[in-house]
Design a protein around this motif. Structure first.
Motif, PDB file in Angstrom:
ATOM      1  N   HIS A  49       0.801  -1.245   0.092  1.00  0.00           N
ATOM      2  CA  HIS A  49       0.176   0.033   0.012  1.00  0.00           C
ATOM      3  C   HIS A  49       0.714   1.317  -0.025  1.00  0.00           C
ATOM      4  O   HIS A  49       2.126   1.215   0.438  1.00  0.00           O
ATOM      5  CB  HIS A  49      -0.898   0.012   1.203  1.00  0.00           C
ATOM      6  N   SER A  50       0.401   2.370  -0.325  1.00  0.00           N
ATOM      7  CA  SER A  50       0.997   3.442  -0.692  1.00  0.00           C
ATOM      8  C   SER A  50       0.085   4.544  -0.020  1.00  0.00           C
ATOM      9  O   SER A  50      -0.856   5.120  -0.395  1.00  0.00           O
ATOM     10  CB  SER A  50       1.263   4.092  -1.876  1.00  0.00           C
ATOM     11  N   PRO A  51       0.526   5.331   1.384  1.00  0.00           N
ATOM     12  CA  PRO A  51       1.709   4.897   2.067  1.00  0.00           C
ATOM     13  C   PRO A  51       1.338   3.335   2.766  1.00  0.00           C
ATOM     14  O   PRO A  51       0.382   2.906   2.666  1.00  0.00           O
ATOM     15  CB  PRO A  51       1.597   5.964   3.217  1.00  0.00           C
ATOM     16  N   VAL A  52       2.474   3.036   3.328  1.00  0.00           N
ATOM     17  CA  VAL A  52       2.707   1.675   4.138  1.00  0.00           C
ATOM     18  C   VAL A  52       1.352   1.467   5.055  1.00  0.00           C
ATOM     19  O   VAL A  52       1.205   2.555   5.916  1.00  0.00           O
ATOM     20  CB  VAL A  52       3.966   1.107   4.651  1.00  0.00           C
ATOM     21  N   LEU A  65      14.614  -0.017  -3.445  1.00  0.00           N
ATOM     22  CA  LEU A  65      14.114   0.119  -4.628  1.00  0.00           C
ATOM     23  C   LEU A  65      13.192   1.092  -5.154  1.00  0.00           C
ATOM     24  O   LEU A  65      13.219   1.819  -6.285  1.00  0.00           O
ATOM     25  CB  LEU A  65      13.378  -1.061  -4.974  1.00  0.00           C
ATOM     26  N   GLU A  66      12.555   1.814  -4.321  1.00  0.00           N
ATOM     27  CA  GLU A  66      11.885   3.171  -4.644  1.00  0.00           C
ATOM     28  C   GLU A  66      12.550   4.392  -4.832  1.00  0.00           C
ATOM     29  O   GLU A  66      12.550   5.212  -5.707  1.00  0.00           O
ATOM     30  CB  GLU A  66      10.779   3.500  -3.558  1.00  0.00           C
ATOM     31  N   GLY A  67      13.957   4.063  -4.017  1.00  0.00           N
ATOM     32  CA  GLY A  67      14.582   5.484  -4.241  1.00  0.00           C
ATOM     33  C   GLY A  67      15.921   5.108  -5.048  1.00  0.00           C
ATOM     34  O   GLY A  67      17.092   5.555  -5.060  1.00  0.00           O
ATOM     35  N   SER A  68      16.147   3.901  -5.757  1.00  0.00           N
ATOM     36  CA  SER A  68      17.231   3.596  -6.728  1.00  0.00           C
ATOM     37  C   SER A  68      17.299   4.237  -7.857  1.00  0.00           C
ATOM     38  O   SER A  68      18.183   4.502  -8.528  1.00  0.00           O
ATOM     39  CB  SER A  68      16.854   2.012  -6.898  1.00  0.00           C
ATOM     40  N   ARG A  69      16.087   5.038  -8.218  1.00  0.00           N
ATOM     41  CA  ARG A  69      16.180   5.753  -9.762  1.00  0.00           C
ATOM     42  C   ARG A  69      16.493   5.016 -10.856  1.00  0.00           C
ATOM     43  O   ARG A  69      17.410   5.447 -11.630  1.00  0.00           O
ATOM     44  CB  ARG A  69      16.976   6.945  -9.442  1.00  0.00           C
ATOM     45  N   GLY A  70      15.909   3.908 -10.934  1.00  0.00           N
ATOM     46  CA  GLY A  70      16.038   3.043 -12.388  1.00  0.00           C
ATOM     47  C   GLY A  70      17.222   2.164 -12.142  1.00  0.00           C
ATOM     48  O   GLY A  70      17.555   1.088 -13.001  1.00  0.00           O
ATOM     49  N   ASP A  71      18.263   2.416 -11.193  1.00  0.00           N
ATOM     50  CA  ASP A  71      19.358   1.424 -10.776  1.00  0.00           C
ATOM     51  C   ASP A  71      18.779   0.026 -10.281  1.00  0.00           C
ATOM     52  O   ASP A  71      19.031  -0.155  -8.896  1.00  0.00           O
ATOM     53  CB  ASP A  71      20.464   1.949 -10.137  1.00  0.00           C
ATOM     54  N   LEU A  72      18.096  -0.908 -10.922  1.00  0.00           N
ATOM     55  CA  LEU A  72      17.462  -2.041 -10.209  1.00  0.00           C
ATOM     56  C   LEU A  72      18.577  -2.848  -9.740  1.00  0.00           C
ATOM     57  O   LEU A  72      18.704  -3.535  -8.637  1.00  0.00           O
ATOM     58  CB  LEU A  72      16.488  -2.631 -11.207  1.00  0.00           C
ATOM     59  N   ILE A  73      19.396  -2.908 -10.561  1.00  0.00           N
ATOM     60  CA  ILE A  73      20.732  -4.146 -10.177  1.00  0.00           C
ATOM     61  C   ILE A  73      21.275  -3.836  -8.756  1.00  0.00           C
ATOM     62  O   ILE A  73      21.591  -4.359  -7.896  1.00  0.00           O
ATOM     63  CB  ILE A  73      21.704  -4.222 -11.227  1.00  0.00           C
TER      64      ILE A  73
END
Length: 345
Positions: A232-235, A284-292
């Motif tokens: 959920h958003s927010p948790v 992962l929410e704050g990775s900005r596309g850097d999933l790896i």
């Protein structure tokens, strides 16, 4: 460390020759059967026979469903339950296996009643009445063989109650927090009633396996309720509630009076699952596309958290063993009571 390993360690440490090692081996009782084998073997056989017999009665009725009329089905089930209760009351030595048969027969009777009359009652009500009506049986039996299935019935009723009061779906929404709080508190309350405290054991006679059954079911319910809150958003607040309940469970089961390595490990594992998934969402929410990179960071943090948890649990286990080098099993009082009633009978 078992006796054979200890013997090998002594032989190696003191560099004993073969005759001396064989003489030391002759002092070890591993060639003899365990001293409690006869008592535990026949008690286990009786419990398994009762469980298989009760399930056999239920399956026999199901296989002859078309040939038996409604009065015959009710008479057979009610008569079976009445005979098992009477036998458990009359014969103390056979109270536990007959009690298991009575518990299974009671569940079959409620299931058939619900299918026959279609009263509109939710399944949780049948499980609740099943648990309530067989509670005196479990108290009188004072055995894990009765308390463990009773705990399973009671916890199933609690879970079905939560499902019925959240729109008959296994949903976790912020507005359902009150329902889940009551359900989780009830499941942990059942676990608390099985704790090996003298005041509780004088009433229940519950032992180690009923405590672990109740604790494992409660921890599973807490974890599976808190985990969907991350979607959920927010948790949803269920996540924080799950962390709080699991941390409290770990703190209680880590105390000397209530120490149990199984429940401490289970609650720690639940905490690891919730913390790792929470960190995964945060990173992962704050990775900005850097999933790896995010996944690599989650894996490293999960490994570190697991290693730290294992070290902490092992240290607590060593401390508990050092404070109580010869701990008594939680089920000793129930076994002693069962032996006394058997001797009196």
């Amino acid at each position: 460390m078992n006796l054979r390993t200890a013997w090998l360690a002594l032989v190696q440490h003191h560099a004993l020759d073969r005759p001396t090692a064989l003489q030391l081996e002759s002092l070890a009782p591993w060639h003899e059967p365990p001293p409690q084998l006869q008592r535990h073997l026949w008690r286990t056989v009786a419990v398994l026979a009762a469980a298989l017999g009760g399930l056999g009665i239920v399956m026999w009725i199901a296989s002859n469903w078309d040939t038996l009329g409604r009065p015959a089905r009710f008479a057979l089930l009610q008569g079976f339950v009445a005979v098992m209760y009477a036998g458990a009351l009359w014969r103390a030595a056979a109270r536990v296996p007959l009690g298991i048969l009575a518990l299974l027969g009671t569940g079959a009777l409620f299931a058939y009643f619900g299918q026959t009359y279609q009263t509109g009652a939710d399944p949780w009500q049948l499980f609740t009445w099943w648990a309530v009506l067989t509670l005196p049986l479990a108290v009188a039996g004072r055995s894990d063989a009765l308390w463990a299935p009773w705990v399973l019935v009671a916890t199933t009723g609690i879970a079905l109650w939560a499902q019925a009061h959240t729109g008959h779906r296994w949903r976790v929404l912020p507005q359902d927090l009150g329902v889940h709080l009551l359900a989780l508190s009830a499941a942990l309350g059942v676990t608390a009633a099985m704790l090996p405290l003298p005041a509780l054991q004088r009433v229940t006679g519950a032992g180690l396996w009923s405590l672990r059954t109740a604790g494992a079911l409660a921890i599973t319910l807490v974890t599976t309720t808190a985990l969907p809150a991350l979607f959920h958003s927010p948790v949803a607040p269920h996540y924080a509630l799950g962390l709080l309940l699991l941390a409290g469970t770990a703190a209680v089961t880590g105390q000397r009076r209530c120490f149990d390595l199984f429940l401490l490990s289970a609650s720690t594992l639940g905490l690891n699952v919730l913390l790792v998934t929470g960190l995964a969402r945060l990173l992962l929410e704050g990775s900005r596309g850097d999933l790896i990179g995010g996944l690599l960071m989650v894996g490293l943090m999960a490994a570190g958290l697991l290693a730290g948890s294992v070290q902490l649990v092992m240290r607590m286990a060593r401390n508990a063993q050092a404070l109580d080098p010869q701990p008594q099993p939680a089920h000793n009082s129930a076994d002693a009571h069962a032996d006394a009633t058997k001797d009196n009978a």
